[in-house]
Write a protein that holds these residues in place. Structure first.
Motif, mmCIF file in Angstrom:
data_model
loop_
_atom_site.group_PDB
_atom_site.id
_atom_site.type_symbol
_atom_site.label_atom_id
_atom_site.label_comp_id
_atom_site.label_asym_id
_atom_site.label_seq_id
_atom_site.Cartn_x
_atom_site.Cartn_y
_atom_site.Cartn_z
ATOM 1 N N SER A 189 0.813 -1.228 0.000
ATOM 2 C CA SER A 189 0.000 0.000 0.000
ATOM 3 C C SER A 189 0.838 1.265 0.000
ATOM 4 N N GLU A 190 1.873 1.276 0.828
ATOM 5 C CA GLU A 190 2.680 2.497 0.940
ATOM 6 C C GLU A 190 3.450 2.771 -0.351
ATOM 7 N N ILE A 191 3.950 1.714 -0.982
ATOM 8 C CA ILE A 191 4.729 1.902 -2.220
ATOM 9 C C ILE A 191 3.834 2.418 -3.338
ATOM 10 N N ILE A 192 2.654 1.814 -3.494
ATOM 11 C CA ILE A 192 1.814 2.196 -4.643
ATOM 12 C C ILE A 192 1.083 3.518 -4.405
ATOM 13 N N SER A 193 1.072 4.021 -3.168
ATOM 14 C CA SER A 193 0.426 5.314 -2.929
ATOM 15 C C SER A 193 1.380 6.474 -3.189
ATOM 16 N N SER A 194 2.673 6.165 -3.377
ATOM 17 C CA SER A 194 3.658 7.211 -3.651
ATOM 18 C C SER A 194 3.308 7.920 -4.960
ATOM 19 N N ILE A 195 3.315 9.253 -4.937
ATOM 20 C CA ILE A 195 2.934 10.033 -6.123
ATOM 21 C C ILE A 195 4.165 10.234 -7.010
ATOM 22 N N SER A 196 4.044 9.865 -8.281
ATOM 23 C CA SER A 196 5.193 9.971 -9.175
ATOM 24 C C SER A 196 5.172 11.253 -10.008
ATOM 25 N N ASP A 197 4.003 11.910 -10.109
ATOM 26 C CA ASP A 197 3.941 13.141 -10.903
ATOM 27 C C ASP A 197 2.781 14.000 -10.417
ATOM 28 N N VAL A 198 2.964 15.303 -10.472
ATOM 29 C CA VAL A 198 1.886 16.240 -10.122
ATOM 30 C C VAL A 198 1.882 17.358 -11.155
ATOM 31 N N LYS A 199 0.681 17.692 -11.672
ATOM 32 C CA LYS A 199 0.578 18.721 -12.720
ATOM 33 C C LYS A 199 -0.655 19.594 -12.459
ATOM 34 N N PHE A 200 -0.478 20.908 -12.485
ATOM 35 C CA PHE A 200 -1.607 21.826 -12.458
ATOM 36 C C PHE A 200 -2.308 21.799 -13.806
ATOM 37 N N SER A 201 -3.641 21.977 -13.775
ATOM 38 C CA SER A 201 -4.351 22.158 -15.046
ATOM 39 C C SER A 201 -3.969 23.524 -15.613
ATOM 40 N N HIS A 202 -4.179 23.721 -16.914
ATOM 41 C CA HIS A 202 -3.790 24.989 -17.547
ATOM 42 C C HIS A 202 -4.524 26.173 -16.923
ATOM 43 N N ASN A 203 -5.792 25.941 -16.476
ATOM 44 C CA ASN A 203 -6.558 27.051 -15.896
ATOM 45 C C ASN A 203 -6.214 27.284 -14.419
ATOM 46 N N GLY A 204 -5.401 26.381 -13.841
ATOM 47 C CA GLY A 204 -4.960 26.574 -12.464
ATOM 48 C C GLY A 204 -5.949 26.158 -11.397
ATOM 49 N N ARG A 205 -7.087 25.600 -11.794
ATOM 50 C CA ARG A 205 -8.128 25.246 -10.817
ATOM 51 C C ARG A 205 -7.912 23.844 -10.225
ATOM 52 N N TYR A 206 -7.329 22.946 -11.026
ATOM 53 C CA TYR A 206 -7.216 21.544 -10.619
ATOM 54 C C TYR A 206 -5.758 21.091 -10.554
ATOM 55 N N LEU A 207 -5.576 20.005 -9.818
ATOM 56 C CA LEU A 207 -4.279 19.333 -9.739
ATOM 57 C C LEU A 207 -4.473 17.903 -10.200
ATOM 58 N N MET A 208 -3.550 17.398 -10.998
ATOM 59 C CA MET A 208 -3.596 15.978 -11.355
ATOM 60 C C MET A 208 -2.394 15.296 -10.716
ATOM 61 N N THR A 209 -2.636 14.152 -10.093
ATOM 62 C CA THR A 209 -1.541 13.367 -9.516
ATOM 63 C C THR A 209 -1.589 11.955 -10.076
ATOM 64 N N ARG A 210 -0.410 11.347 -10.173
ATOM 65 C CA ARG A 210 -0.313 9.974 -10.673
ATOM 66 C C ARG A 210 0.372 9.130 -9.610
#
Length: 445
Positions: A280-301
């Motif tokens: 669980s701990e390994i697969i919950s690690s976030i490998s990427d974070v990106k703001f949406s172009h409009n700045g309202r949302y965040l995407m995480t992988r």
């Protein structure tokens, strides 16, 4: 994949790179990035090289013949180094490339390996001066006694030359490996993040940076998490986020204090107890974070999913997309072959309506947010005829396998798509397999 006018179909456009099955380590692509207009596409590889492709519009009257990307410039960005104090080799692999907004005829980009960030200027020259008074055309100085008249030097046309020159070198600021670089919307500063610290730089100043986040504990035995990615907000120059190996995202405001160790917001989803396991701990690690172009949302992988967060809601994501849920039963073997530590990136399309990320077997996934539709597509040499439409792929997890499906047991985990990029305005995507760069575009009817 659905578009505003019904189903959007993706078709093959180009593939770059050698066809050989024997892949040299130096040729493995490690980052892909479009510039702000999408005219240029840069890739970095493990050999420290940066290759820039330029979009060439073939025929503006025939939109079905969309422009191609051809090599514009190739240069060696980083060389292997050796840290004599720590007896450590510093590899030349390019971890990230970030373009700066264009201000004049030249283009600028930041490229980084594990320790050193460089600012490169990419400029064109199609004229050369001729007719100097004090030297010949071959560079030899003339005898002053032979000069009897003054000449006015002239510029004469020559073949186009694209020059890449290093303008700044930002070094000696990171003890650990750099994982992120992000240019601020003020166009004057940028951040660089390693496992435990985030530094703020001015693009003009190379000999000092400001440490804005430091999560290093006094006793390293108490270390419980590391920074995995960081990015500036696209419009607010005081705001940035960083993600951690514990699956949390912290939003910080640089107006609050000089050292942003106290976050303004903490985005974290409570774990589902039914999915709790050793991994669980390994697969919950976030490998990427990106703001949406409009700045309202965040995407995480994270390892199995893509999550979309609303900046105004911290307790759970507003959308969750399963990338390859069928691998949940395979985590044990993925742990043994180290694939569970793969760091997949994600990206938004130009208007934030579709998100894309990679998977195994050279599959990549697209999720259309409004329609709640998704597609699995494959980047392979078999589908590389010009304008050939990509067929959606399906993975069979058990029971009877249909004709077009692929069994989860026959997926090739050595073929993986970690790096993807989406053109900022058009439906053109770049997908990096091991040493090949595939470019796909939507089918123009």
């Amino acid at each position: 994949m659905a578009g505003p006018g019904g189903d959007m179909q993706w078709c093959f456009s180009q593939v770059k790179g050698a066809i050989d099955d024997d892949v040299a380590e130096a040729d493995i692509i490690s980052t892909v990035e479009f510039n702000h207009t999408g005219e240029l596409l840069a890739t970095g590889d493990k050999g420290g090289r940066v290759v820039i492709f330029q979009q060439e519009v073939e025929n503006k009257n025939l939109p079905q013949f969309r422009s191609e990307y051809n090599v514009y410039s190739t240069f060696q960005s980083h060389e292997p180094e050796f840290d004599y104090l720590k007896s450590l080799e510093i590899e030349e692999k390019i971890n990230k490339i970030r373009w700066l907004p264009q201000k004049n005829a030249a283009q600028f980009l930041l490229s980084t390996n594990d320790k050193t960030i460089k600012l490169w200027k990419i400029s064109e020259r199609d004229k050369r001066p001729e007719g100097y008074n004090l030297k010949e055309e071959d560079g030899r100085y003339r005898d002053p006694n032979t000069i009897t008249a003054l000449r006015v030097p002239v510029l004469i046309p020559m073949d186009l030359m694209v020059e890449a020159s290093p303008r700044r070198v930002f070094s000696n600021a990171h003890t650990y490996h750099i994982n992120s670089v992000s240019v601020n919307s003020d166009d004057e500063t940028y951040l660089s993040a390693d496992d435990l610290r985030i530094n703020l730089w001015n693009l003009e100043i190379t000999d000092r940076s400001f440490n804005i986040v430091d999560i290093k504990p006094a006793n390293m035995e108490e270390l419980t998490e590391v920074i995995t990615a960081a990015e500036f907000h696209p419009h607010q120059c005081n705001t940035f986020v960083y993600s951690s190996s514990k699956g949390t995202i912290r939003l910080c405001d640089m107006r609050a204090s000089a050292l942003c160790d106290k976050h303004s917001k903490l985005f974290e989803e409570p774990e589902n107890p039914s999915n709790r396991s050793f991994f669980s701990e390994i697969i919950s690690s976030i490998s990427d974070v990106k703001f949406s172009h409009n700045g309202r949302y965040l995407m995480t992988r994270d390892y199995l999913s893509v999550k979309i967060w609303d900046l105004n809601m911290e307790n759970r994501p507003v959308e969750t997309y399963q990338v390859h849920e069928y691998l949940r039963n395979k985590l044990c073997s993925l742990y043994e072959n180290d694939c569970i530590f793969d760091k997949f990136e994600c990206c938004w399309n130009g208007n934030d309506s579709v998100v894309m990320t990679g998977s195994y077997n050279n599959f990549f996934r697209m999720f259309e947010r409004g329609q709640r539709r998704d597609a699995t597509l494959e980047a392979s040499r078999e589908n590389s005829k010009p304008l050939q439409v990509l067929k959606p792929r399906k993975v069979c997890t058990g029971g009877k396998r249909k004709k077009d499906e692929i069994s989860v047991d026959s997926l090739d985990f050595n073929k993986k798509i970690l790096h993807t990029a989406w053109h900022p305005q058009d439906n053109i995507i770049a997908v990096a397999t091991t040493n090949n760069l595939y470019i796909f575009q939507d089918k123009v009817n």
